[in-house]
Design a protein around this motif. Structure first.
Motif, mmCIF file in Angstrom:
data_model
loop_
_atom_site.group_PDB
_atom_site.id
_atom_site.type_symbol
_atom_site.label_atom_id
_atom_site.label_comp_id
_atom_site.label_asym_id
_atom_site.label_seq_id
_atom_site.Cartn_x
_atom_site.Cartn_y
_atom_site.Cartn_z
ATOM 1 N N PHE A 141 0.835 -1.205 0.000
ATOM 2 C CA PHE A 141 0.000 0.000 0.000
ATOM 3 C C PHE A 141 0.868 1.252 0.000
ATOM 4 N N ILE A 190 2.127 1.740 -3.504
ATOM 5 C CA ILE A 190 1.059 2.229 -4.377
ATOM 6 C C ILE A 190 0.816 3.714 -4.137
ATOM 7 N N GLN A 191 0.822 4.107 -2.870
ATOM 8 C CA GLN A 191 0.598 5.515 -2.530
ATOM 9 C C GLN A 191 1.688 6.402 -3.122
ATOM 10 N N SER A 199 -2.567 5.655 -11.397
ATOM 11 C CA SER A 199 -3.596 5.481 -10.366
ATOM 12 C C SER A 199 -4.509 4.275 -10.599
ATOM 13 N N LYS A 242 -2.921 -2.186 -10.636
ATOM 14 C CA LYS A 242 -3.474 -3.152 -9.690
ATOM 15 C C LYS A 242 -2.400 -4.140 -9.248
ATOM 16 N N PHE A 293 -6.504 0.558 4.208
ATOM 17 C CA PHE A 293 -7.063 1.171 2.998
ATOM 18 C C PHE A 293 -7.283 2.672 3.212
ATOM 19 N N TYR A 344 -3.749 4.741 3.727
ATOM 20 C CA TYR A 344 -2.958 4.989 2.519
ATOM 21 C C TYR A 344 -3.808 5.459 1.340
ATOM 22 N N GLU A 345 -5.098 5.630 1.591
ATOM 23 C CA GLU A 345 -6.033 6.121 0.577
ATOM 24 C C GLU A 345 -5.965 5.270 -0.695
ATOM 25 N N ILE A 346 -6.009 3.958 -0.498
ATOM 26 C CA ILE A 346 -5.959 2.996 -1.598
ATOM 27 C C ILE A 346 -7.372 2.509 -1.902
ATOM 28 N N SER A 347 -7.754 2.542 -3.164
ATOM 29 C CA SER A 347 -9.040 1.989 -3.562
ATOM 30 C C SER A 347 -8.973 0.465 -3.490
ATOM 31 N N ARG A 362 -8.215 -1.892 -6.466
ATOM 32 C CA ARG A 362 -6.880 -2.062 -7.039
ATOM 33 C C ARG A 362 -6.154 -3.272 -6.465
#
Length: 227
Positions: free
Chosen positions: A56, A59-60, A67, A70, A93, A96-99, A102
């Motif tokens: 995560f 990804i961030q 963005s 995946k 989630f 780290y503001e992860i959708s 993904r």
């Protein structure tokens, strides 16, 4: 480490996150060398949560143009059964503001301890927006019956079947039957151990959706992933 999983029909792809340990001599140790020790020590859940959080964090760090990328992450069934796992995952989630869309979580169905508990947890993860993949499918005698009890999005065929697909009629039939079952369940199919162009083309002909192996992309340190 991260290895690409590529679409057999389009230019889409995602990456599976793989864990390695580098020893004092610089040699990479593979999971079969250290996961049994982690299990004996009772720290598999902590190890999984560390891998999730590091993924995560990576990804961030990606810029906005990436963005939509995946990643799939392997999850030990013992982690899945941890009482606070869903709560911890939800916190990560948000942190780290992860959708969740993904992220794909891969579960080896033969290692599941309690199918009912696992099915409930997996459904909660899917309700968050995550995708679920059944890994190493076909290696257990209960594989088909597990699919009746567990809802998932992706079926990953174990590489032991893929290796022999060109020269063994039984393995060829089994791979085709796995694809048929997946379609009935509205699941995507991933083939592991795609090691040459002949295997790749045969899997495409059969109707496999995604391809993973040294022929389609070798694992690299996750920081070197080109998205």
């Amino acid at each position: 480490m991260a290895q690409p999983v590529i679409s057999s029909r389009t230019d889409l792809y995602y990456h599976e996150v793989l864990i390695r340990i580098r020893n004092k001599d610089g040699k990479l140790l593979f999971p079969d060398a250290f996961l049994p020790i982690a299990e004996q020590a009772g720290i598999l859940a902590q190890l999984d949560m560390t891998v999730i959080e590091q993924t995560f964090r990576f990804i961030q760090s990606l810029d906005e143009s990436k963005s939509e990328s995946k990643f799939s992450i392997n999850l030990a069934p013992r982690t899945l059964h941890h009482i606070y796992f869903i709560d911890h995952l939800t916190v990560l989630f948000k942190k780290y503001e992860i959708s969740p869309g993904r992220i794909i979580f891969e579960i080896v169905e033969t290692d599941i301890i309690d199918t009912k508990v696992a099915a409930l947890k997996l459904e909660k993860m899917r309700s968050l927006g995550c995708k679920i993949a059944i890994d190493d499918f076909g290696t257990g005698c209960s594989s088909y019956s597990r699919l009746e009890e567990i809802e998932a999005d992706i079926l990953k065929i174990d590489g032991s079947f893929i290796r022999k697909i060109l020269h063994d009629d039984l393995n060829h039939f089994l791979v085709r039957s796995f694809c048929t079952v997946a379609k009935i369940k509205k699941m995507q199919v991933v083939a592991e151990f795609v090691e040459n162009e002949e295997i790749k083309q045969e899997l495409i002909r059969i109707g496999v959706d995604w391809l993973q192996g040294y022929h389609t992309g070798k694992p690299v340190p996750i920081e070197e992933v080109i998205l």
